[in-house]
Design an enzyme around this catalytic site. Structure first.
Site, PDB file in Angstrom:
ATOM      1  N   SER A 274       0.410  -3.807  -9.000  1.00 31.13           N
ATOM      2  CA  SER A 274      -0.760  -2.944  -9.091  1.00 31.13           C
ATOM      3  C   SER A 274      -0.549  -1.850 -10.122  1.00 31.13           C
ATOM      4  O   SER A 274       0.545  -1.277 -10.211  1.00 31.13           O
ATOM      5  CB  SER A 274      -1.042  -2.314  -7.721  1.00 31.13           C
ATOM      6  OG  SER A 274      -1.930  -1.233  -7.806  1.00 31.13           O
ATOM      7  N   LYS A 275      -1.598  -1.554 -10.911  1.00 28.57           N
ATOM      8  CA  LYS A 275      -1.534  -0.408 -11.824  1.00 28.57           C
ATOM      9  C   LYS A 275      -1.355   0.877 -11.030  1.00 28.57           C
ATOM     10  O   LYS A 275      -0.634   1.787 -11.435  1.00 28.57           O
ATOM     11  CB  LYS A 275      -2.810  -0.318 -12.656  1.00 28.57           C
ATOM     12  CG  LYS A 275      -3.095  -1.496 -13.575  1.00 28.57           C
ATOM     13  CD  LYS A 275      -4.259  -1.165 -14.483  1.00 28.57           C
ATOM     14  CE  LYS A 275      -4.691  -2.367 -15.322  1.00 28.57           C
ATOM     15  NZ  LYS A 275      -5.556  -3.274 -14.551  1.00 28.57           N
ATOM     16  N   ARG A 276      -2.032   0.959  -9.894  1.00 28.00           N
ATOM     17  CA  ARG A 276      -1.998   2.178  -9.088  1.00 28.00           C
ATOM     18  C   ARG A 276      -0.580   2.491  -8.612  1.00 28.00           C
ATOM     19  O   ARG A 276      -0.198   3.644  -8.477  1.00 28.00           O
ATOM     20  CB  ARG A 276      -2.938   2.022  -7.886  1.00 28.00           C
ATOM     21  CG  ARG A 276      -3.068   3.250  -7.019  1.00 28.00           C
ATOM     22  CD  ARG A 276      -4.133   3.058  -5.967  1.00 28.00           C
ATOM     23  NE  ARG A 276      -5.434   2.820  -6.565  1.00 28.00           N
ATOM     24  CZ  ARG A 276      -6.521   2.481  -5.868  1.00 28.00           C
ATOM     25  NH1 ARG A 276      -6.445   2.334  -4.560  1.00 28.00           N
ATOM     26  NH2 ARG A 276      -7.673   2.289  -6.492  1.00 28.00           N
TER      27      ARG A 276
ATOM     28  N   GLY B 296       2.050   1.799 -10.263  1.00 31.26           N
ATOM     29  CA  GLY B 296       2.917   2.040 -11.411  1.00 31.26           C
ATOM     30  C   GLY B 296       3.934   0.946 -11.646  1.00 31.26           C
ATOM     31  O   GLY B 296       5.064   1.224 -12.074  1.00 31.26           O
TER      32      GLY B 296
END
Length: 319
Positions: A251-253, A255
């Site tokens: 996930s981008k969230r 990191g």
């Protein structure tokens, strides 16, 4: 067989992680192995979370890995603009086509009401709309508009839509119980992903959609939209997801590993491409490679059907 037109469609809400790059590599190989083209589109519908710096870094990442595109991004092309935040007028016209067919209705339900409703769930855990606003009278609609702006939903027909995925084979979904009436435009006026992505792919001539397995269940409702809007239905290929060591989706969230972080530890772009190709079953072991070198090796049959756990040894530590 016609040469496909594929696309990269990143959401600029963070830096691309290895899962995004893996899917981009497969999309590039699937199109280019058949002499096709790739369009780069910026899916920045969520303007609050999207940032220009992430979009620019996505271009730099794809370019560094040799995943060159033919239209979109900084290259432009005949279907500009290639950013969804700049295409709202176009989406409005597409929505009007559906309204003219009598398939759109206003929904005044709040998020809390949707989650509190005793609605059934799809097989993937998606909450289905319970139809509370489906049959409101014009008088009821007018009354509710006085206190709340509605979202707009598509009234799905009593129909089962079937298709054959390039990787996962035959698929079918009964629309009322598989996805239910879904949102086309949110109550704040932002167009929903389902409408925007179909309208853009149709208008831009995309004939091959390659993306992660998590969007497989969205395909039948999108096929319905292609048909209602008068666009040819593309072929679909879904890829397994890359999972972190603890089993969660990247996930981008959260990191998860970005390309710049990996390169800063001494790995080369060819190391990254070769590592991703190994995870996809195209190489017997991680070995440096450019995407062009993988073209003769690509086939959907080689990709794992199950999701892929990232080995702890891949891109860990310094090179």
């Amino acid at each position: 067989m016609a040469r496909p037109v594929g696309r990269f469609a990143p959401t600029p809400s963070g830096y691309l992680h290895l899962g995004n790059l893996f899917c981009s590599l497969i999309a590039w190989l699937a199109a280019k192995s058949r002499g096709g083209e790739i369009i780069l589109r910026n899916e920045d519908l969520d303007v609050e979370r999207s940032r220009k710096e992430y979009a620019l870094q996505a271009q730099r990442d794809l370019d560094a890995l040799g995943l060159f595109w033919d239209q979109g991004g900084d290259k432009g092309g005949p279907h500009s603009p290639y950013g969804q935040s700049q295409r709202f007028d176009f989406y409005r016209v597409q929505l009007e086509k559906l309204e003219a067919q009598g398939r759109v209705y206003p929904c005044f339900c709040s998020r809390a009401q949707l989650h509190a409703a005793s609605a059934p769930h799809a097989s993937d855990g998606e909450l289905l709309y319970n139809g509370a606003c489906r049959n409101l009278t014009p008088e009821q609609v007018a009354e509710k508009r006085r206190t709340r702006s509605p979202a707009l939903r598509l009234r799905v027909p009593e129909e089962t839509i079937a298709f054959t995925d390039l990787h996962y084979g035959p698929q079918a979904q009964h629309l009322p119980t598989g996805c239910g009436d879904f949102i086309l435009r949110r109550s704040d006026g932002v167009y929903a992903y389902q409408l925007a992505v179909v309208a853009d792919d149709g208008a831009m001539g995309v004939t091959q959609v390659v993306r992660g397995r998590d969007l497989l269940s969205s395909t039948p409702r999108q096929i319905l939209l292609y048909r209602l809007l008068g666009y040819p239905v593309p072929e679909f290929g879904h890829t397994p997801l890359l999972l972190a060591g603890d089993g969660r989706r990247l996930s981008k969230r959260d990191g998860d590993q970005s390309l710049s972080g990996i390169l800063s530890r001494g790995y080369s772009p060819r190391d990254v491409v070769g590592g991703l190709a190994y995870l996809g079953g195209l190489l017997p072991e991680p070995a440096p490679a450019w995407p062009e070198e993988l073209l003769p090796l690509f086939s959907w049959e080689k990709l794992p059907r199950g999701d892929i756990s990232l080995p702890g040894s891949l891109f860990s530590g310094s090179r």
